[in-house]
Design an enzyme around this catalytic site. Structure first.
Site, PDB file in Angstrom:
ATOM      1  N   CYS A 148       0.802  -1.231   0.000  1.00 36.85           N
ATOM      2  CA  CYS A 148       0.000   0.000   0.000  1.00 36.85           C
ATOM      3  C   CYS A 148       0.836   1.283   0.000  1.00 36.85           C
ATOM      4  CB  CYS A 148      -0.957  -0.001   1.178  1.00 36.85           C
ATOM      5  SG  CYS A 148      -0.236  -0.574   2.715  1.00 36.85           S
ATOM      6  N   HIS A 241      -2.136   6.810   3.774  1.00 38.56           N
ATOM      7  CA  HIS A 241      -0.689   6.876   3.990  1.00 38.56           C
ATOM      8  C   HIS A 241      -0.141   8.184   3.401  1.00 38.56           C
ATOM      9  CE1 HIS A 241      -0.952   2.892   5.398  1.00 38.56           C
ATOM     10  NE2 HIS A 241      -0.327   2.228   4.463  1.00 38.56           N
TER      11      HIS A 241
HETATM   12  N1  NAP Z   1      -4.420  -3.258   5.215  1.00 40.21           N
HETATM   13  C1  NAP Z   1      -3.894  -2.667   4.147  1.00 40.21           C
HETATM   14  O1  NAP Z   1      -3.929  -1.419   3.984  1.00 40.21           O
HETATM   15  C2  NAP Z   1      -3.234  -3.502   3.074  1.00 40.21           C
HETATM   16  C3  NAP Z   1      -2.867  -2.867   1.887  1.00 40.21           C
HETATM   17  C4  NAP Z   1      -2.242  -3.613   0.863  1.00 40.21           C
HETATM   18  C5  NAP Z   1      -2.028  -4.956   1.058  1.00 40.21           C
HETATM   19  N2  NAP Z   1      -2.388  -5.560   2.236  1.00 40.21           N
HETATM   20  C6  NAP Z   1      -2.181  -7.021   2.355  1.00 40.21           C
HETATM   21  O2  NAP Z   1      -3.467  -7.615   2.212  1.00 40.21           O
HETATM   22  C7  NAP Z   1      -3.538  -8.827   2.987  1.00 40.21           C
HETATM   23  C8  NAP Z   1      -4.708  -8.716   3.961  1.00 40.21           C
HETATM   24  O3  NAP Z   1      -4.479  -7.625   4.830  1.00 40.21           O
HETATM   25  P1  NAP Z   1      -5.518  -7.143   5.937  1.00 40.21           P
HETATM   26  O4  NAP Z   1      -4.974  -5.879   6.425  1.00 40.21           O
HETATM   27  O5  NAP Z   1      -6.897  -7.228   5.430  1.00 40.21           O
HETATM   28  O6  NAP Z   1      -5.314  -8.311   7.044  1.00 40.21           O
HETATM   29  P2  NAP Z   1      -6.253  -8.734   8.274  1.00 40.21           P
HETATM   30  O7  NAP Z   1      -7.141  -7.608   8.655  1.00 40.21           O
HETATM   31  O8  NAP Z   1      -5.343  -9.313   9.296  1.00 40.21           O
HETATM   32  O9  NAP Z   1      -7.177  -9.917   7.678  1.00 40.21           O
HETATM   33  C9  NAP Z   1      -6.670 -11.196   7.378  1.00 40.21           C
HETATM   34  C10 NAP Z   1      -7.779 -12.076   6.787  1.00 40.21           C
HETATM   35  O10 NAP Z   1      -7.189 -13.289   6.310  1.00 40.21           O
HETATM   36  C11 NAP Z   1      -7.891 -14.410   6.829  1.00 40.21           C
HETATM   37  N3  NAP Z   1      -6.903 -15.473   7.090  1.00 40.21           N
HETATM   38  C12 NAP Z   1      -5.864 -15.461   7.986  1.00 40.21           C
HETATM   39  N4  NAP Z   1      -5.158 -16.613   7.897  1.00 40.21           N
HETATM   40  C13 NAP Z   1      -5.784 -17.365   6.949  1.00 40.21           C
HETATM   41  C14 NAP Z   1      -5.534 -18.677   6.427  1.00 40.21           C
HETATM   42  N5  NAP Z   1      -4.506 -19.433   6.863  1.00 40.21           N
HETATM   43  N6  NAP Z   1      -6.365 -19.152   5.484  1.00 40.21           N
HETATM   44  C15 NAP Z   1      -7.421 -18.417   5.047  1.00 40.21           C
HETATM   45  N7  NAP Z   1      -7.711 -17.180   5.508  1.00 40.21           N
HETATM   46  C16 NAP Z   1      -6.888 -16.665   6.449  1.00 40.21           C
HETATM   47  C17 NAP Z   1      -8.578 -13.927   8.076  1.00 40.21           C
HETATM   48  O11 NAP Z   1      -9.745 -14.728   8.197  1.00 40.21           O
HETATM   49  P3  NAP Z   1     -10.528 -15.111   9.569  1.00 40.21           P
HETATM   50  O12 NAP Z   1     -11.006 -13.817  10.153  1.00 40.21           O
HETATM   51  O13 NAP Z   1     -11.614 -15.972   9.061  1.00 40.21           O
HETATM   52  O14 NAP Z   1      -9.559 -15.853  10.427  1.00 40.21           O
HETATM   53  C18 NAP Z   1      -8.894 -12.457   7.731  1.00 40.21           C
HETATM   54  O15 NAP Z   1     -10.107 -12.397   7.000  1.00 40.21           O
HETATM   55  C19 NAP Z   1      -2.163  -8.958   3.665  1.00 40.21           C
HETATM   56  O16 NAP Z   1      -1.349  -9.785   2.872  1.00 40.21           O
HETATM   57  C20 NAP Z   1      -1.640  -7.527   3.675  1.00 40.21           C
HETATM   58  O17 NAP Z   1      -0.233  -7.468   3.714  1.00 40.21           O
HETATM   59  C21 NAP Z   1      -3.001  -4.869   3.239  1.00 40.21           C
END
Ligand code: NAP
Length: 353
Positions: A148, A241
């Site tokens: 991001c 950001h």
């Molecule tokens: N946040 C940002 O601004 C942003 C921007 C760009 C990229 N990203 C990337 O996008 C991805 C998601 O980020 P986020 O911020 O949304 O993370 P998050 O809030 O921690 O959410 C993680 C999600 O993944 C699921 N999950 C975790 N372990 C899993 C597994 N082993 N198998 C299947 N599902 C699983 C969780 O499901 P349950 O709730 O069902 O456990 C939850 O829905 C990451 O790789 C992050 O680096 C994030």
């Protein structure tokens, strides 16, 4: 007919953003939500909703499924908002089985035959998909979207690089809390505080930016050899950001021309009038105290999809420049960018073949 999509990691910060952005999308429809600990539960019971307003009504009652290929039957596109570790194997399974996978995770971004796409900056790199399918024997494909922090930076650098040839970049970031996902950084660590460290982030800013600004040649990306040094900080802001950028160019800098190149920057998504393409990918503010996250993160014709640039000023010599940028991390930096990739890939014939 609409593109049918599944969201992996549907309960997370990015997953929730997909639901908000796709609720009324003209050509993409969510038909499956998947997760880990939430599998088997109703979405409204599984999620801690951090988005604006209510959970979109038609998703609240949907059951979250276990993350597996069999639960994506009937889908064309998989939007993966999985943590990197989980993404490493799962995303390849989906691509192998014939789905068009668009990933937010860092797991595969730097693999040679995996495009890392910001549609306005490097849509040409989507061509890599052809070689990827052939070499890996996949029926589907895997496309990634950047970190991001990288997305806003690469968009702002692109028109400057095209006109002035960027040699060096020093960037200091002020990154929002939602960038760390949910529940993210403990409140007692971040309230009234700034944390001058985000694991692995500074390395990603350098290598991903060089790949995105690189040139596609004989089915390979020749990275753009810019020296990039980043210092990444977590600040107590919900979304958006900010980045303070100092850069050195080969050609002499003219700030007025920089301002014009940034404001008039437009690319294939704008030409094709894709639903998630803002008319202006970059908005320039002239006030001395803008951009600001609270005021500017939803600026533009498609809220959250424009990068807002301000404080454009000369550096200490003729070949250097300073500016500040703001980019919405879960929209342009994540779900919104991935949706725009999908709209473009569909137009270019990469989905469903
Ligand atoms: N946040 C940002 O601004 C942003 C921007 C760009 C990229 N990203 C990337 O996008 C991805 C998601 O980020 P986020 O911020 O949304 O993370 P998050 O809030 O921690 O959410 C993680 C999600 O993944 C699921 N999950 C975790 N372990 C899993 C597994 N082993 N198998 C299947 N599902 C699983 C969780 O499901 P349950 O709730 O069902 O456990 C939850 O829905 C990451 O790789 C992050 O680096 C994030």
């Amino acid at each position: 007919m609409k593109i049918k999509a599944a969201i992996l990691g549907a309960t997370g910060a990015v997953g929730q953003r997909y639901l908000m952005l796709l609720e009324n999308h003209p050509s993409i429809e969510i038909v499956s939500l998947m997760g880990l600990s939430s599998a088997g539960k109703k979405y409204s019971e599984a999620v801690t909703w951090i988005g604006n307003g209510q959970i979109p009504e038609r998703f609240a009652e949907m059951e979250v499924m276990e993350t597996s290929v069999k639960n994506a039957r009937g889908c064309d596109v998989i939007f993966s908002a999985l943590p990197s570790e989980a993404a490493r194997k799962l995303e390849k399974d989906f691509a192998h089985s014939g789905f068009f996978v668009v990933s937010e995770a860092s797991a595969h971004r730097m693999e040679e035959d995996v495009p890392l796409i910001i549609p306005e900056v490097n849509h040409q790199h989507l061509e890599l998909i052809k070689a990827q399918r052939k070499e890996r024997g996949w029926k589907g494909s895997l496309v990634t979207t950047p970190n991001c922090t990288v997305t806003g930076l690469a968009i702002a650098l692109k028109p400057i690089d095209d006109s002035f040839f960027v040699k060096e970049v020093v960037v200091t970031t002020m990154q929002a809390l939602s960038g760390a996902g949910f529940p993210g950084v403990p409140s007692l660590s971040i309230v009234e505080n700034v944390i001058p460290y985000i694991k692995d982030e500074e390395e990603k800013v350098a290598v991903e930016t060089r790949k995105i600004l690189g040139r596609l040649s004989s089915n390979k990306i020749e990275e753009r050899k810019i020296k990039i040094a980043a210092s990444c900080n977590r600040v107590s802001v919900l979304d958006g950001h900010m980045e303070s950028v100092f850069l050195v160019t080969k050609k002499r800098i003219d700030e007025q021309q920089v301002e014009r190149e940034l404001s008039s920057f437009s690319s294939l998504p704008q030409k094709l009038k894709l639903p998630s393409a803002p008319i202006q990918p970059i908005i320039v503010r002239r006030e001395p105290d803008r951009p600001q996250p609270r005021l500017d993160r939803m600026a533009g014709t498609v809220p959250g999809m424009s990068v807002v640039v301000g404080r454009i000023r000369k550096g200490p010599d003729r070949n250097s420049l300073l500016f500040t940028l703001l980019s919405h991390n879960t929209i342009r930096g994540a779900a919104g960018n991935a949706i725009l990739v999908t709209e473009l890939a569909e137009k270019l014939g990469y989905i469903g073949v």
